[in-house]
Every structure is written in C-alpha cells, then in structure tokens.
Design an enzyme around this catalytic site. Structure first.
Site, PDB file in Angstrom:
ATOM      1  N   LEU A   1       0.876  -1.183   0.000  1.00 13.01           N
ATOM      2  CA  LEU A   1       0.000   0.000   0.000  1.00 13.01           C
ATOM      3  C   LEU A   1       0.907   1.224   0.000  1.00 13.01           C
ATOM      4  O   LEU A   1       1.778   1.347   0.868  1.00 13.01           O
ATOM      5  CB  LEU A   1      -0.892   0.011   1.243  1.00 13.01           C
TER       6      LEU A   1
ATOM      7  N   VAL B   1       4.491  -1.367   3.283  1.00 16.67           N
ATOM      8  CA  VAL B   1       4.237   0.029   2.922  1.00 16.67           C
ATOM      9  C   VAL B   1       5.168   0.429   1.784  1.00 16.67           C
ATOM     10  O   VAL B   1       6.358   0.129   1.797  1.00 16.67           O
ATOM     11  CB  VAL B   1       4.433   0.954   4.141  1.00 16.67           C
ATOM     12  N   LYS B   2       4.581   1.087   0.794  1.00 16.46           N
ATOM     13  CA  LYS B   2       5.363   1.501  -0.371  1.00 16.46           C
ATOM     14  C   LYS B   2       5.820   2.946  -0.186  1.00 16.46           C
ATOM     15  O   LYS B   2       4.992   3.852   0.012  1.00 16.46           O
ATOM     16  CB  LYS B   2       4.464   1.425  -1.602  1.00 16.46           C
ATOM     17  N   ILE B   3       7.123   3.145  -0.240  1.00 16.67           N
ATOM     18  CA  ILE B   3       7.702   4.475  -0.042  1.00 16.67           C
ATOM     19  C   ILE B   3       8.507   4.837  -1.284  1.00 16.67           C
ATOM     20  O   ILE B   3       9.338   4.037  -1.740  1.00 16.67           O
ATOM     21  CB  ILE B   3       8.664   4.475   1.186  1.00 16.67           C
TER      22      ILE B   3
END
Ligand code: E4P
Length: 272
Positions: free
Chosen positions: A66, A96-98
């Site tokens: 996400l 988590v997509k950063i």
C-alpha cells in the site's frame, strides 16, 4: 521467482489467487483510482477501507503493498504507521510503499526523505517496498536503509529511452534487454540500456553484497520482459493481470491442442 499481481482490481486479484500463481499484490494510487472508478461506474458505492480490507483478506499469507501519498519523511512515516496500524491487523500482510525520493524536482530539499522514512519504518518493524527506482544507486541506498523490496520500474525506463529519441511506440511493445541502437548509438540513461538492464544491475548489487532485500521488477508490460527479468535473477516480478494471462499464449500450443484433439481414439476416452 515470485509473481505479484500489479493491480488494485479485486476481481483481477481474486482471479489471480484462484489460479494459484500469485504470491503477492502491489498497488499504487493510480491503480487504486482505476479500480475504484470501475466499480463506481458500475453503480457501486465504494467504501475504500472495506475495499482494501477485502484485498488483504484475498491475499492472506502473501504481501500487499500500500503506497503512501505524502512527500516529507515525517508525513510519510506518520501515514505509513497509520496505514499499517489500520490494515495490518486484517491479515498481517501489509507492506508500505515508499518512494525512493519523494522530491518533484532537483531543487527540492526532500531527496533523502524517502531513505529516512525507509530507515525509520524498517527499524520499527514495518516492511517497506521502495518504489520509483530508476537507478541501481537508488536501489543500493534503499537496500542500505533496510527496505524489504526494491522496485525498479523497467517499463518506464524503456518509455524514457524511446521517448527521448522521439520514437513512436506502444507501451506494451517489447523493448530488448540488450538495448536499442539508433543511428549507430545505443540508447542509454547513464549506463542503463533498458528496463531489464536496470533490474539486472539492481540484482547484482543485492546479491554481491548479500543485502536482505528482494528486487521486485516492476512496470513490466509484456511476457518477454517478464522472461528477461526472471533470467536477470529478479526475486519478484509484479505483473498486470493482462500480462499474467498473456504468458500462457502461443499459437503452436493452440495448434497442438487442435491436432491432439483431432487424433483422440474413442477407446482412449472410454478407458474407465
Ligand atoms: C509497481 O508497483 C508499479 O506501481 C507499477 O509496476 C508501475 O507500472 P507502470 O509503469 O506500467 O504504470
């Protein structure tokens, strides 16, 4: 090589998992927008929290990325923690997509905010998929910061190389891993000759130094590119639903099916 589905479309995700070949999901704001708009257009009222919850349930036991939508380290960290706190309890599979670098232009001062966010989140036990990687050196920094996944965008590098040389092209058209030559010069972006070359160089760095990170080949647009990413040693490839379907197609397979079917002797089918 693991295969993730690059989609936020619940129908596609359910189908991919039902086929038994999907090992994870990657989403991004554009994919989520497309999936929600499709449902709204079909007359559905979408509750995004419930929708994402359903995606996580379908993908139970496999990672779902996400993406954050903030641009500074502090805000990305806050948002990532919030997303993780809300959604990880559903099926314990949130990544988590950063963005590797959340700056919009060279003069911005936030270039290291992605790396800072990756470092802090991973240190706090939140797994990170680093997105928008276009150079092996970006991948190296993200790996050093502790990212679990490194996502080089193969197709967008090919788009860039073709675009810069004013070629007309279809985004899903094959771009050779070994690069393209125009007027005697190989097209390249600071030593990267294709999207698959970018993937290969990221893999080499990860493997050479034994980083605890997986190269997740992203922005793959056709089956041959998937093959080349696999041969380059990508640990994961994230694929649009259409590409997964296209991977099984071959005219000789269809022809073989017709020929074998025409030759079936009745006695064979009658064996009990
Ligand atoms: C993956 O996580 C990326 O968001 C995605 O692969 C981008 O693909 P595209 O370049 O085809 O939009």
């Amino acid at each position: 090589m693991k295969i993730f589905i690059d989609s936020a479309d619940l129908d596609e995700i359910e189908q991919g998992y039902a086929w038994g070949v999907v090992d994870g999901v990657t989403t991004n704001p554009s994919l989520l927008k497309k999936a929600v708009e499709k449902r709204v257009k079909a007359g559905e009222k979408v509750d995004l929290k419930k929708y994402i919850t359903r995606v996580l349930e379908v993908a139970k036991g496999t990672p779902v990325s996400l993406e954050v939508t903030e641009f500074t380290a502090e805000k990305m960290i806050d948002q990532a923690k919030r997303l993780y706190a809300i959604f990880n309890p559903v099926a314990d599979n949130v990544v988590v997509k950063i963005p590797v670098n959340p700056a919009f232009k060279s003069s911005d001062t936030t270039h290291f905010d992605g790396i800072r966010a990756i470092r802090e989140l991973t240190a706090g036990g939140i797994p990170v998929n680093t997105t928008l990687i276009f150079t092996p050196e970006q991948a190296l920094l993200a790996a050093k910061a502790g990212a679990k996944f490194l996502s080089p965008f193969a197709g967008r590098i090919d788009d860039d190389l073709r675009g810069r040389s004013n070629m007309k092209f279809d985004k899903s058209a094959y771009y050779p891993a070994s690069g393209m030559t125009v007027e005697g010069k190989t097209l390249e972006d600071n030593g990267i000759v294709s999207g698959v070359d970018l993937v290969e160089q990221c893999v080499e760095i990860v493997n050479t130094y034994g980083f605890d990170a997986e190269v997740l080949a992203a922005s793959l647009r056709n089956p041959r590119q998937v093959r080349e990413a696999a041969l380059a040693g990508a640990h994961v490839a994230t694929l649009p639903f259409g590409v997964i379907k296209d991977m099984l197609k071959h005219h000789k397979t269809y022809e073989g099916m017709e020929l074998f079917t025409a030759d079936i002797v009745p006695e064979y089918e009658e064996i009990k």
